[in-house]
Design a protein around this motif. Structure first.
Motif, PDB file in Angstrom:
ATOM      1  N   ALA A   1       0.891  -1.130  -0.035  1.00  0.00           N
ATOM      2  CA  ALA A   1       0.105   0.086   0.015  1.00  0.00           C
ATOM      3  C   ALA A   1       0.848   1.278  -0.047  1.00  0.00           C
ATOM      4  N   LEU A   2       2.011   1.339   0.771  1.00  0.00           N
ATOM      5  CA  LEU A   2       2.728   2.217   0.880  1.00  0.00           C
ATOM      6  C   LEU A   2       3.619   2.545  -0.409  1.00  0.00           C
ATOM      7  N   TRP A   3       3.938   1.455  -0.887  1.00  0.00           N
ATOM      8  CA  TRP A   3       4.580   1.510  -2.283  1.00  0.00           C
ATOM      9  C   TRP A   3       3.426   2.110  -3.419  1.00  0.00           C
ATOM     10  N   ALA A   4       2.579   1.698  -3.444  1.00  0.00           N
ATOM     11  CA  ALA A   4       1.273   2.158  -4.355  1.00  0.00           C
ATOM     12  C   ALA A   4       1.125   3.741  -4.313  1.00  0.00           C
ATOM     13  N   VAL A   5       1.115   4.217  -3.117  1.00  0.00           N
ATOM     14  CA  VAL A   5       0.615   5.860  -2.727  1.00  0.00           C
ATOM     15  C   VAL A   5       1.925   6.631  -2.808  1.00  0.00           C
ATOM     16  N   GLY A   6       3.303   5.782  -3.070  1.00  0.00           N
ATOM     17  CA  GLY A   6       4.377   6.470  -3.318  1.00  0.00           C
ATOM     18  C   GLY A   6       5.227   7.063  -2.076  1.00  0.00           C
ATOM     19  N   VAL A   7       5.045   6.357  -1.019  1.00  0.00           N
ATOM     20  CA  VAL A   7       5.801   6.634  -0.084  1.00  0.00           C
ATOM     21  C   VAL A   7       7.316   6.145  -0.069  1.00  0.00           C
ATOM     22  N   PRO A   8       8.210   6.846   0.074  1.00  0.00           N
ATOM     23  CA  PRO A   8       9.760   6.346  -0.069  1.00  0.00           C
ATOM     24  C   PRO A   8      10.028   4.824   1.034  1.00  0.00           C
ATOM     25  N   ALA A   9      10.754   4.176   0.443  1.00  0.00           N
ATOM     26  CA  ALA A   9      11.368   3.077   1.179  1.00  0.00           C
ATOM     27  C   ALA A   9      10.165   2.147   1.674  1.00  0.00           C
ATOM     28  N   PRO A  10       9.326   1.798   1.033  1.00  0.00           N
ATOM     29  CA  PRO A  10       8.243   0.997   1.488  1.00  0.00           C
ATOM     30  C   PRO A  10       8.639  -0.504   2.294  1.00  0.00           C
ATOM     31  N   ILE A  11       9.705  -0.828   1.640  1.00  0.00           N
ATOM     32  CA  ILE A  11      10.182  -2.207   2.422  1.00  0.00           C
ATOM     33  C   ILE A  11      10.753  -1.799   3.686  1.00  0.00           C
ATOM     34  N   VAL A  12      11.306  -0.603   4.281  1.00  0.00           N
ATOM     35  CA  VAL A  12      11.804  -0.294   5.497  1.00  0.00           C
ATOM     36  C   VAL A  12      10.553  -0.188   6.332  1.00  0.00           C
ATOM     37  N   TRP A  13       9.570   0.182   6.017  1.00  0.00           N
ATOM     38  CA  TRP A  13       8.169   0.349   6.827  1.00  0.00           C
ATOM     39  C   TRP A  13       7.548  -1.101   6.768  1.00  0.00           C
ATOM     40  N   ALA A  14       7.680  -1.792   5.909  1.00  0.00           N
ATOM     41  CA  ALA A  14       6.855  -3.194   6.106  1.00  0.00           C
ATOM     42  C   ALA A  14       7.762  -3.982   7.084  1.00  0.00           C
ATOM     43  N   ILE A  15       9.208  -3.880   6.916  1.00  0.00           N
ATOM     44  CA  ILE A  15       9.998  -4.364   8.129  1.00  0.00           C
ATOM     45  C   ILE A  15       9.451  -3.768   9.503  1.00  0.00           C
ATOM     46  N   LEU A  16       9.421  -2.288   9.657  1.00  0.00           N
ATOM     47  CA  LEU A  16       9.175  -2.118  10.886  1.00  0.00           C
ATOM     48  C   LEU A  16       7.708  -2.494  11.321  1.00  0.00           C
ATOM     49  N   ALA A  17       6.741  -2.618  10.539  1.00  0.00           N
ATOM     50  CA  ALA A  17       5.467  -3.062  10.705  1.00  0.00           C
ATOM     51  C   ALA A  17       5.536  -4.476  11.317  1.00  0.00           C
ATOM     52  N   PHE A  18       6.343  -5.271  10.517  1.00  0.00           N
ATOM     53  CA  PHE A  18       6.340  -6.852  11.293  1.00  0.00           C
ATOM     54  C   PHE A  18       7.149  -6.768  12.593  1.00  0.00           C
ATOM     55  N   VAL A  19       8.088  -6.024  12.864  1.00  0.00           N
ATOM     56  CA  VAL A  19       8.574  -6.218  13.951  1.00  0.00           C
ATOM     57  C   VAL A  19       7.955  -5.559  15.232  1.00  0.00           C
ATOM     58  N   THR A  20       7.237  -4.474  14.945  1.00  0.00           N
ATOM     59  CA  THR A  20       6.372  -3.811  16.047  1.00  0.00           C
ATOM     60  C   THR A  20       4.895  -4.517  16.320  1.00  0.00           C
ATOM     61  N   ASN A  21       4.576  -5.391  15.215  1.00  0.00           N
ATOM     62  CA  ASN A  21       3.435  -6.379  15.500  1.00  0.00           C
ATOM     63  C   ASN A  21       3.613  -7.200  16.866  1.00  0.00           C
TER      64      ASN A  21
ATOM     65  N   ILE B   1      -1.821   7.421   7.009  1.00  0.00           N
ATOM     66  CA  ILE B   1      -2.822   7.152   8.511  1.00  0.00           C
ATOM     67  C   ILE B   1      -3.865   6.266   8.225  1.00  0.00           C
ATOM     68  N   ALA B   2      -4.642   6.574   6.898  1.00  0.00           N
ATOM     69  CA  ALA B   2      -5.970   5.666   6.768  1.00  0.00           C
ATOM     70  C   ALA B   2      -5.322   4.299   6.337  1.00  0.00           C
ATOM     71  N   ILE B   3      -4.379   4.283   5.635  1.00  0.00           N
ATOM     72  CA  ILE B   3      -3.925   2.915   5.437  1.00  0.00           C
ATOM     73  C   ILE B   3      -3.801   2.037   6.690  1.00  0.00           C
ATOM     74  N   TYR B   4      -3.019   2.778   7.504  1.00  0.00           N
ATOM     75  CA  TYR B   4      -2.875   1.898   8.922  1.00  0.00           C
ATOM     76  C   TYR B   4      -3.947   1.761   9.824  1.00  0.00           C
ATOM     77  N   ILE B   5      -4.848   2.752   9.627  1.00  0.00           N
ATOM     78  CA  ILE B   5      -6.008   2.540  10.425  1.00  0.00           C
ATOM     79  C   ILE B   5      -7.095   1.395   9.811  1.00  0.00           C
ATOM     80  N   VAL B   6      -7.127   1.476   8.482  1.00  0.00           N
ATOM     81  CA  VAL B   6      -7.758   0.155   7.745  1.00  0.00           C
ATOM     82  C   VAL B   6      -7.091  -1.282   8.114  1.00  0.00           C
ATOM     83  N   VAL B   7      -5.807  -1.196   7.846  1.00  0.00           N
ATOM     84  CA  VAL B   7      -5.160  -2.614   7.829  1.00  0.00           C
ATOM     85  C   VAL B   7      -4.688  -2.839   9.408  1.00  0.00           C
ATOM     86  N   ASN B   8      -3.835  -2.054   9.822  1.00  0.00           N
ATOM     87  CA  ASN B   8      -3.069  -2.416  11.051  1.00  0.00           C
ATOM     88  C   ASN B   8      -4.112  -2.397  12.525  1.00  0.00           C
TER      89      ASN B   8
END
Length: 351
Positions: free
Chosen positions: A216-236, A267-274
């Motif tokens: 989702a972050l890659w689709a909306v154009g946020v830089p380094a989506p892999i980094v934030w995906a890793i952070l989402a995995f760890v913080t889970n 923020i909307a992505i994280y609210i819907v998904v996370n």
């Protein structure tokens, strides 16, 4: 004339509770003082518990005990190394992005400060999160803790080695000591099973959340989506509030590179998904899997983080389960407290 009744030799229930609370406070204060030792020790124990089941199929296949133990140690080290590499990669990319976007961060900070001032607000109340000095200070503090992290990892590697060898002989306790060892071994087996179920559920949900967030972050154009995906995995692995920690960095970056619309999209992505997966669905699965109440799961994050530091947020559920096993599960008179904690087994015959 009636004779006086002899005073009870036992302590009153209120006094017993007060003495127990005082002893608990002293023990927890000692744990807090020794948190740099206890945190890595608890992490090593959890990794051994997670990897220990590998031993059984190997021994059934004819592997000698020492070789099966070596396989458990190797798997524990691999898990630890992979997690360290993921965090190291994410941290290095974060440092690089702070340097690359320092100019944009300064412009965003200046613009936001001006907007808050025009509204009659103090800029320091809401914009400190994206102030370049604050972010650079945070990055510097992370870099300065590298030695401490490496020292902790050394201890975790050693703990995995020694505890895996010790675990190889614990399975023979009941055969050596007879039926009296049975209840304690069953409690330890149940505890280990709960820990493994907890991390399997967390890893499964974390992987799903990380993939969806990254795409989702890659689709909306946020830089380094892999980094934030890793952070989402760890913080889970941090119950209930982990998604907030994982949201802040990509939201700030989205504000810098795309303004308010992109930040609101993140923020909307994280609210819907996370929020849906991590806050509404996952806690129920965890509660049912480990028989721990939702309230206790939530409170344990802040409690164990205060006691042993950041590792407490990741290890809070295993530590809470261990505390319940040591304090409550060996005492039949505390069955109602076990039930309050979420233990659904107290109503079964023989528990």
């Amino acid at each position: 004339m009636s004779t006086p009744q002899p005073a009870s030799a036992g302590l009153s229930p209120t006094l017993r509770v007060l003495i127990g609370l005082a002893a608990g406070v002293i023990a927890l204060a000692g744990m807090h003082a020794a948190r740099e030792l206890i945190g890595p020790l608890a992490l090593g124990a959890v990794l051994v518990i997670i990897c220990h089941p590998l031993r059984h199929p190997l021994e059934r296949a004819g592997w000698p005990r020492w070789l099966a133990t070596t396989a458990v140690i190797a798997l524990g080290w691999v898990v630890l190394i992979v997690m360290a590499l993921l965090l190291g990669y994410a941290g290095a990319q974060f440092v690089r992005m702070v340097a690359d976007y320092s100019g944009e961060l300064m412009d965003t900070w200046t613009s936001l400060s001006a907007q808050l001032t025009s509204l009659g607000l103090d800029p320091s109340t809401g914009a400190e999160l994206i102030k370049p000095e604050a972010i650079l200070g945070f990055v510097t503090s992370l870099a300065g803790s590298t030695v401490n992290v490496l020292t902790a990892l050394f201890f975790v590697f050693a703990y995995i080695l020694f505890m895996a060898f010790d675990a190889s002989r614990y399975g023979r306790a009941e055969a050596l000591f007879g039926p009296e060892a049975g209840p304690a071994m069953r409690r330890f087996t149940d505890y280990s099973s709960n820990v493994r179920r907890y991390y399997v559920i967390n890893a499964s949900f974390g992987l799903v959340v990380a993939i969806i967030d990254g795409l989702a972050l890659w689709a909306v154009g946020v830089p380094a989506p892999i980094v934030w995906a890793i952070l989402a995995f760890v913080t889970n692995f941090i119950p209930n509030i982990g998604f907030v920690i994982g949201l802040i960095p990509p939201a700030i970056l989205a504000l810098v590179v795309g303004g308010w619309p992109l930040m609101l999209a993140v923020i909307a992505i994280y609210i819907v998904v996370n929020v849906t997966l991590q806050v509404l669905i996952q806690p129920k699965f965890v509660s049912d899997a480990v028989s721990l109440s939702l309230t206790l799961s939530f409170v344990s994050v802040a409690f164990w983080t205060f006691i042993i530091g950041p590792l407490g947020a990741i290890l809070c559920i295993p530590l809470t389960l261990l505390l319940r096993a040591l304090v409550l599960e060996g005492d039949p008179q505390q069955r109602w407290l076990r039930w309050l904690s979420g233990d659904t087994t107290v109503g079964r015959v023989g528990t």
